[in-house]
Design an enzyme around this catalytic site. Structure first.
Site, PDB file in Angstrom:
ATOM      1  N   CYS A   1       2.139  36.461 -14.968  1.00 50.97           N
ATOM      2  CA  CYS A   1       3.332  36.262 -14.140  1.00 50.97           C
ATOM      3  C   CYS A   1       2.998  35.905 -12.696  1.00 50.97           C
ATOM      4  O   CYS A   1       3.881  35.828 -11.856  1.00 50.97           O
ATOM      5  CB  CYS A   1       4.219  37.505 -14.168  1.00 50.97           C
ATOM      6  SG  CYS A   1       3.428  38.986 -13.493  1.00 50.97           S
TER       7      CYS A   1
ATOM      8  N   HIS B   1       0.830  -1.208   0.000  1.00 47.42           N
ATOM      9  CA  HIS B   1       0.000   0.000   0.000  1.00 47.42           C
ATOM     10  C   HIS B   1       0.863   1.256   0.000  1.00 47.42           C
ATOM     11  O   HIS B   1       0.639   2.189  -0.783  1.00 47.42           O
ATOM     12  CB  HIS B   1      -0.921  -0.025   1.227  1.00 47.42           C
ATOM     13  CG  HIS B   1      -1.842   1.155   1.324  1.00 47.42           C
ATOM     14  ND1 HIS B   1      -1.492   2.301   2.005  1.00 47.42           N
ATOM     15  CD2 HIS B   1      -3.076   1.378   0.813  1.00 47.42           C
ATOM     16  CE1 HIS B   1      -2.487   3.171   1.925  1.00 47.42           C
ATOM     17  NE2 HIS B   1      -3.455   2.641   1.210  1.00 47.42           N
TER      18      HIS B   1
ATOM     19  N   GLU C   1      -3.182  44.235 -12.455  1.00 49.47           N
ATOM     20  CA  GLU C   1      -3.437  43.572 -11.174  1.00 49.47           C
ATOM     21  C   GLU C   1      -4.583  44.222 -10.393  1.00 49.47           C
ATOM     22  O   GLU C   1      -4.843  43.870  -9.241  1.00 49.47           O
ATOM     23  CB  GLU C   1      -2.162  43.564 -10.332  1.00 49.47           C
ATOM     24  CG  GLU C   1      -1.502  44.931 -10.193  1.00 49.47           C
ATOM     25  CD  GLU C   1      -0.090  44.859  -9.643  1.00 49.47           C
ATOM     26  OE1 GLU C   1       0.152  44.018  -8.752  1.00 49.47           O
ATOM     27  OE2 GLU C   1       0.761  45.639 -10.096  1.00 49.47           O
TER      28      GLU C   1
END
Length: 866
Positions: free
Chosen positions: A818, A442, A732
């Site tokens: 960006c 697992h 922005e």
């Protein structure tokens, strides 16, 4: 029907049947059928379909429910949308009861085998249907073995087998306060309903969320005739892969456990055999016909799927039966090797290969490895279950690991073996170490799927979770001590070990080359240090999309000059202070321009408010005042004057540049002089892009641009060098997006600063959002954290509007992104659809962005045929 109707396992069984592979006969209750069961609808109709399916099974097998001589036993298995190990368990040996177990005893001639099957069914049923802890039955078995003087449970025979079966029944009945059902149809219906219920339970929901499966994805149910690997002669169960899971080489890998059923292989209570072993004990040496059929079956499946495959199988008295087939578990290095082989063999195109790889999985290849020359204090060794290296505190509990990681700590989850309940701890840990288990345990499977380093089966280590210790031969480590694991070698090391960065070469480099040919958008990086710029360039960055100059002002002695500028009373004194910063800033830019020779470098002018460069009230004001040679009281007054109630929306960015134009002049001069120097020394003229932050109106950008152009002219005259540069702004603020057409008349490029654009659109502080974003996503108010993956419906709408309007204002406007979203594949897909020219992201996200951009282009080109 497809995977949406049958689930991955149901579809695989159909595919294997079509290929002529031996598959136990059965039938499938589709996803729609299971949804009806969950809603309590059409019960009579579904039960009638089950009866009809059982009738067809009887015709095909010659066996029937309750027929002592020809007893039909069933396996009921969940079929999920994708393979999700540990989510739901199958129920085996179903429809055994006190009467039919005697029939199986007589028919098989092996009462021990019959009662072992019955006990497995009782334990399965108790766990899946009743919700009981299977450990209670394991404890009961261990006590019985010890009580009767056996070495192992395999020795239990005769009346002891009957007695142990009775104890299993008593355990269930005492715990659940009800009699174990003897009616075989009740057993079957209760099991089906329990699996449907489990699919909507907490564990399954957690697995779906972690693996990105839709919350409303359905479950199908498979009802099959049992085949028995838990018989003494030429029988067993196993798992096989068509390729090596770590390298992708065409080498069949896997293991085989004699006289066992599937859960026994997972539990690893006994030693398994390899599939082949150069003449030693193996499936090939003991049952060569089964090995040959397995090898042939894997080749057929890989050819059909054009992919590496994993299969689960049972050998029953020499006959191999295929129980499941799914895409092979693999590292990303193996995945790339596999698609590269397929392309070389002409089995798929480069475009198909690119679409096969999850961009985020490339992160596995970008993880650090142990430095070759680093001192290695190896304390144990296990299996190299998942590649990569990680250091962290020893933590024994998954919940504690989650808490510590939330506090910013690095942890290694150390367990005897992980279980499905540990999934959340594995998800957050830096790495996983187990003392038991193998390559298909697992822990190994889950860690590989998550890209986590894992060392499994380090059996020389002993865990005492109650005592909080990890004991190795000769010494003891405590909870909280730091260790390092190397998932590529299987080593466990004491303390923190130095690491080195990965490199892009071989198939990986070729694969990324295909991505570069396919994509339309460029990929840049966010960097302001030569170190980050070099890393990004090595990873294929095509320039810098954001260089934050404020980070440069904090370096070394320049912070003193910056503070002198802030504290100056006149423009002349401010310019004198800035003149001290100019040479070092110019050198910084020269380094970036040289590394990115011939590529664009976008430099954002000073953005943060001035108070961030001054000491806070808790800092050493007296000491800093002494360095600046001013009165501490004057420094305190200036700090108080500059303090703002909401600095994020205060005197920063373009507003600061308008108030102090000398800051613009100094930075522009440093940029242009650096560009001129690099052009002269290298012969490659840098492409400087100057970005003005926080613009909301054209007049702001126009005023700052005039000063930039003026400085460019001065430097051109002084150096005699032609300087190529662009001036633009970061979008922005919502108003900037709405006024993009106007602003574009003075901007040659827009770069969408999605971190702040998200903050200002939502009115949420990114730094404080962690307190409640989790609740929002849990409630479904937000589908995802908007600071991780771009909010297409809100912030994305503003970006689309700004793109359209901006290009109306300037048709040749260059557009990029960006923010952190520049490295998120879903956000990159939006950028492609919006027509942006580039994305910019952190250095280690550049390869991810290269592939994501290629996939976005291909998905835009390749349309489904209707």
């Amino acid at each position: 029907m497809d995977v949406k109707a049958l689930g991955h396992k149901g579809l695989a069984l159909c595919d294997m049947t079509k290929l002529g592979l031996a598959v136990p006969p059965g039938f499938i209750l589709t996803v729609e059928c299971a949804k009806a069961i969950a809603a309590g609808q059409a019960t009579a109709t579904i039960k009638a379909e089950i009866i009809a399916g059982l009738g067809r099974l009887t015709e095909e097998t010659g066996c029937a429910l309750g027929d002592y001589k020809h007893l039909l036993l069933l396996a009921v298995r969940p079929s999920m949308p994708i393979a999700l190990p540990g989510t739901l368990e199958a129920v085996l040996n179903l429809v055994l009861n006190d009467e039919t177990v005697e029939g199986l005893s007589k028919y098989s001639g092996d009462p021990a085998f019959a009662h072992a099957c019955y006990r497995r069914f009782i334990q399965n049923y108790a766990h899946v249907v009743m919700g009981d802890d299977p450990a209670a039955f394991e404890d009961l078995l261990s006590l019985f073995v010890e009580e009767r003087g056996y070495v192992s449970a395999a020795e239990i025979k005769g009346s002891d087998g009957y007695e142990l079966t009775a104890r299993f029944k008593s355990q269930l009945e005492a715990h659940d306060q009800q009699v174990f059902p003897q009616d075989v149809h009740e057993q079957l219906w209760s099991t089906i309903v329990a699996l449907v219920r489990g699919w909507n339970g907490p564990r399954a929901k957690t697995h779906r969320k972690i693996h990105g499966v839709d919350s409303d994805a359905g479950l199908a149910i498979i009802v099959q005739a049992m085949v028995f690997g838990n018989q003494p002669e030429n029988s067993g169960t196993g798992h096989a892969a068509s390729r090596h899971p770590q390298t992708g080489d065409v080498i069949m890998q896997g293991e085989y456990l004699v006289d066992a059923q599937g859960p026994d292989l997972v539990a690893r209570m006994r030693q398994s055999l390899p599939l082949s072993n150069g003449g030693g004990a193996s499936l090939q040496s003991t049952i060569p016909e089964a090995y040959a059929a397995l090898h042939s079956g894997l080749k057929k499946l890989e050819a059909l799927k054009r992919d590496a495959v994993d299969v689960d199988f049972t050998v029953s008295q020499g006959q191999i039966w295929f129980l499941d087939a799914k895409p092979a578990r693999r590292t990303t290095a193996a995945a790339i090797k596999i698609v590269a082989d397929m392309v070389r063999q002409g089995l798929m195109t480069e475009a198909e290969a690119l679409l096969r790889i999850d961009p985020l999985s490339l992160d596995q290849l970008l993880h650090s490895t142990l430095a070759p020359g680093a001192r290695r204090d190896v304390i144990a060794a296990g299996l190299p279950a998942s590649p990569g290296a990680a250091s962290g505190m020893i933590i024994f509990d998954a919940d504690e690991a989650r808490v510590l990681v939330g506090q910013g700590q690095h942890v290694i989850l150390v367990r005897p073996e992980t279980s499905p309940e540990d999934i959340k701890g594995v998800h957050v840990a830096d790495g996983v170490l187990t003392t038991r288990g193998g390559m298909t345990s697992h822990a190994a499977v889950i860690a590989r799927g998550m890209g986590k380093p894992c060392v499994a089966g380090a059996s020389s280590l002993k865990i005492d979770a109650n005592d909080g210790t990890l004991k190795a031969p000769g010494f003891t480590l405590k909870k909280g001590d730091v260790i390092t694991i190397d998932g590529s070698s299987g080593q466990v090391l004491k303390g923190e070990v130095a690491v080195v960065k990965p490199s892009l070469s071989g198939d990986f480099a070729m694969f990324l080359g295909w991505a570069d040919k396919a994509r339309r958008m460029k990929v840049r990086t966010n960097a302001e240090t030569p170190h980050d710029a070099r890393i990004a360039r090595d990873f294929g960055a095509e320039g810098i999309g954001l260089s934050r100059t404020e980070h440069m002002f904090f370096e070394g002695d320049r912070i003193i000059a910056m503070r002198e500028m802030i504290l100056a009373d006149s423009e002349r004194d401010r310019r004198a202070a800035l003149a001290k910063i100019l040479p070092v800033l110019r050198a910084d830019f020269e380094a970036l321009f040289a590394i990115m020779a011939g590529l664009p470098v976008c430099i954002r002018l000073l953005d943060p408010p001035l108070h961030e460069f001054l000491p806070s009230v808790t800092d050493d004001v007296v000491g800093i005042a002494k360095d600046l040679k001013i009165d501490p009281a004057a420094l305190r007054r200036r700090v108080a004057e500059l303090r703002e109630q909401n600095p994020m929306l205060g005197h920063r960015g373009v507003r600061l540049l308008l108030s102090y134009p000398e800051i613009t002049d100094m930075q522009a001069r440093a940029i242009f002089e650096a560009a001129a120097n690099v052009a002269k020394s290298s012969g490659k003229a840098p492409i400087a892009e100057i970005m003005v932050p926080l613009v909301s109106a054209r007049g702001e950008l126009e005023a700052v641009r005039k000063r930039i152009d003026m400085v460019a002219g001065d430097v051109r005259k002084e150096t005699g060098q032609a300087i190529t540069y662009l001036v633009g702004t970061m979008i922005e603020l919502p108003r900037a997006a709405l006024k993009a057409q106007d602003i574009a008349k003075d901007a040659e490029f827009f770069s969408f600063g999605t971190n702040d654009l998200t903050q200002t659109t939502y009115g949420i502080s990114r730094d404080d959002s962690a307190r409640f974003i989790g609740e929002y996503t849990a409630r479904g108010i937000f589908q995802r954290d908007p600071f991780i993956s771009l909010d297409v419906e809100g912030v994305g709408e503003l970006i689309s509007f700004a793109v359209e309007r901006g290009r109306l204002g300037r048709p040749d406007l260059h557009l990029g992104i960006c923010g952190e979203h520049g490295g998120d594949p879903d956000s990159i897909a939006f950028c492609e659809a919006s027509g942006l020219d580039y994305v910019s992201c952190s250095p280690f996200r550049v390869p991810i962005a290269r592939l994501a951009a290629a996939q976005a282009t291909l998905k835009n080109i390749i349309k489904p045929i209707r």
